[in-house]
Design a protein around this motif. Sequence first.
Motif, PDB file in Angstrom:
ATOM      1  N   ASP A 195       0.852  -1.185   0.000  1.00  0.00           N
ATOM      2  CA  ASP A 195       0.000   0.000   0.000  1.00  0.00           C
ATOM      3  C   ASP A 195       0.892   1.241   0.000  1.00  0.00           C
ATOM      4  O   ASP A 195       2.070   1.176  -0.391  1.00  0.00           O
ATOM      5  CB  ASP A 195      -0.983  -0.021   1.172  1.00  0.00           C
ATOM      6  CG  ASP A 195      -0.300  -0.128   2.533  1.00  0.00           C
ATOM      7  OD1 ASP A 195       0.892   0.229   2.639  1.00  0.00           O
ATOM      8  OD2 ASP A 195      -0.951  -0.568   3.504  1.00  0.00           O
ATOM      9  N   ALA A 196       0.361   2.362   0.445  1.00  0.00           N
ATOM     10  CA  ALA A 196       1.094   3.633   0.353  1.00  0.00           C
ATOM     11  C   ALA A 196       2.426   3.589   1.089  1.00  0.00           C
ATOM     12  O   ALA A 196       3.430   4.150   0.624  1.00  0.00           O
ATOM     13  CB  ALA A 196       0.227   4.775   0.884  1.00  0.00           C
ATOM     14  N   HIS A 221      -6.594   0.947  -5.900  1.00  0.00           N
ATOM     15  CA  HIS A 221      -7.078   2.082  -5.105  1.00  0.00           C
ATOM     16  C   HIS A 221      -6.156   2.407  -3.931  1.00  0.00           C
ATOM     17  O   HIS A 221      -6.338   3.437  -3.283  1.00  0.00           O
ATOM     18  CB  HIS A 221      -8.497   1.800  -4.596  1.00  0.00           C
ATOM     19  CG  HIS A 221      -8.587   0.664  -3.605  1.00  0.00           C
ATOM     20  ND1 HIS A 221      -8.664  -0.653  -4.009  1.00  0.00           N
ATOM     21  CD2 HIS A 221      -8.594   0.652  -2.251  1.00  0.00           C
ATOM     22  CE1 HIS A 221      -8.722  -1.426  -2.938  1.00  0.00           C
ATOM     23  NE2 HIS A 221      -8.682  -0.658  -1.857  1.00  0.00           N
ATOM     24  N   THR A 222      -5.176   1.543  -3.651  1.00  0.00           N
ATOM     25  CA  THR A 222      -4.214   1.827  -2.579  1.00  0.00           C
ATOM     26  C   THR A 222      -2.822   2.040  -3.180  1.00  0.00           C
ATOM     27  O   THR A 222      -2.341   3.172  -3.271  1.00  0.00           O
ATOM     28  CB  THR A 222      -4.214   0.698  -1.546  1.00  0.00           C
ATOM     29  OG1 THR A 222      -4.034  -0.571  -2.225  1.00  0.00           O
ATOM     30  CG2 THR A 222      -5.500   0.681  -0.768  1.00  0.00           C
ATOM     31  N   ALA A 268      -1.345   5.540  -4.726  1.00  0.00           N
ATOM     32  CA  ALA A 268      -0.180   6.125  -4.063  1.00  0.00           C
ATOM     33  C   ALA A 268       0.919   6.458  -5.064  1.00  0.00           C
ATOM     34  O   ALA A 268       1.589   7.491  -4.950  1.00  0.00           O
ATOM     35  CB  ALA A 268       0.354   5.163  -2.995  1.00  0.00           C
TER      36      ALA A 268
END
Length: 500
Positions: free
Chosen positions: A59-60, A231-232, A236
């Motif tokens: 993720d980010a 979407h993550t 990012a």
Amino acid sequence: MTVASAQRSQSAESAQSALDRVPRQLYIDGRFVDAQSGKTFGVVDPGTGRELLQVAEGDAADVDRAVLASRRAFESGPWRDMTTIERSRLIWRLGDLIEENLDTFAILESLDVGKPLQVSLTGDIPFAAKWFHHMAGLATRMEGTTVTPSLPGRWQGMSLRQPVGVVGAIVPWNTPLIITAWKLAPALACGNTVVLKPAEETPLTALFFASLLEQAGLPDGVVNVVTGFGHTAGAAIAAHGGIDKVSFTGSTEIGKEIVKAATGNLKRVSLELGGKSANIVMPDADLELAIPGAATAVFANSGQICTAGTRLFVHSSIFDEVVSGVAEQARAINVGHSLDPDVTMGPVISERHRDRVVSYLESGFEDGAEAAAGGSARPDDGYFIEPTILTNVRPTMKVVREEIFGPVVVAQRFDTLAEVIAMANDTEYGLAAGVWTTNLHSAHRCIQELRAGSVYVNTFNVADPSLPFGGIGQSGWGREHGEGALEQYSETKSAVMYLG
């Protein structure tokens, strides 16, 4: 044991052997590491609907780590100080390693995407290697010019090309390794470092590719691979202030979101997006070429190709013959699991996507369309759609106007060349178009007047690293391949000296 059962047993063993070679972690700064959250997600075989394995869900926070590694490798690592010949040799070696691991790559790509193994063996994987080999030479073509400025006195002016910096490469699920090569090879050749995010549906070949980077001699941090969701992790990358350019291939809707996210630091963006490509069959066409060509144009890769010829325009004088011929081709396609040696078309990528394609078919039938072949999902395990030809369609129907991204083609009649060019251009997309004709006038007029980034004559879906590729309108921004790759992955700097 029968021959068929023996083949299935051998395929299962080969598949497991290939899966055992896939790392399950993120690849950051030359090492495989867990996601900081500790999360994983499942990768599904679309031919069975069953999970193949679990991989790290980045993720980010993981994108931050990857960007930091890329930035360090770009600004202070050995990558920056390599000669162009050294860089070229490393990129060529990546192509060699793909070829040396052909069988593993092919099995992984087929399991992941669902495409027939023979297609991966003879098409996708060699094609990806070809891109690295071709683009290796790009490293030596980072050239500039000299000019004499029109100023009083004596002056010398020049331009030079320099890498953009850290590139975020976001890859779709339909041809994962090919498009990984399309982005990585020119980005590396121009001297950039890369954070690569494969599609969450199809991360296997990207992770296996990452396991070969050290063997190729690539310095740590030059290529980082973050698996995760759009979407993550994808969001990012698009928004990250440490990324200088994003190269995205995927849907038009997501492309627009990436443009919005990129405004934070005004990073450069190139987009290869959706399509609704026209495929025109003129009355003088060689139908022995045009009929199977029209079928391949839409049914290859289960219709999951951005350039697929999903709008078939046929001259009224041969309409019934061509539609009947394409329908016969469709019915002859053997749909099934990717590792079955007799299969010629696999499933679509997921249950959700299968349901989306079915919803388009239902919409078409409600609006009066008729199926000359196919027309429904199959009840098998996995996500299978029958190769489908719809007739009795109108330009205002959703099935005619919107990208379905499945094995569905809509067939329409025309009477004149001017009429069909207008019909073909009646779309918000502009990625590709094709024409089947033996008339040079018709061919050249279509080349000039069809509003598309690529026009195919007596063929379809042809790509080569020497040919620029990209779309018009909502099919995208910029051009990949060819000399256009230099424009995408380098900056031009001007310098001027006063000589007195």
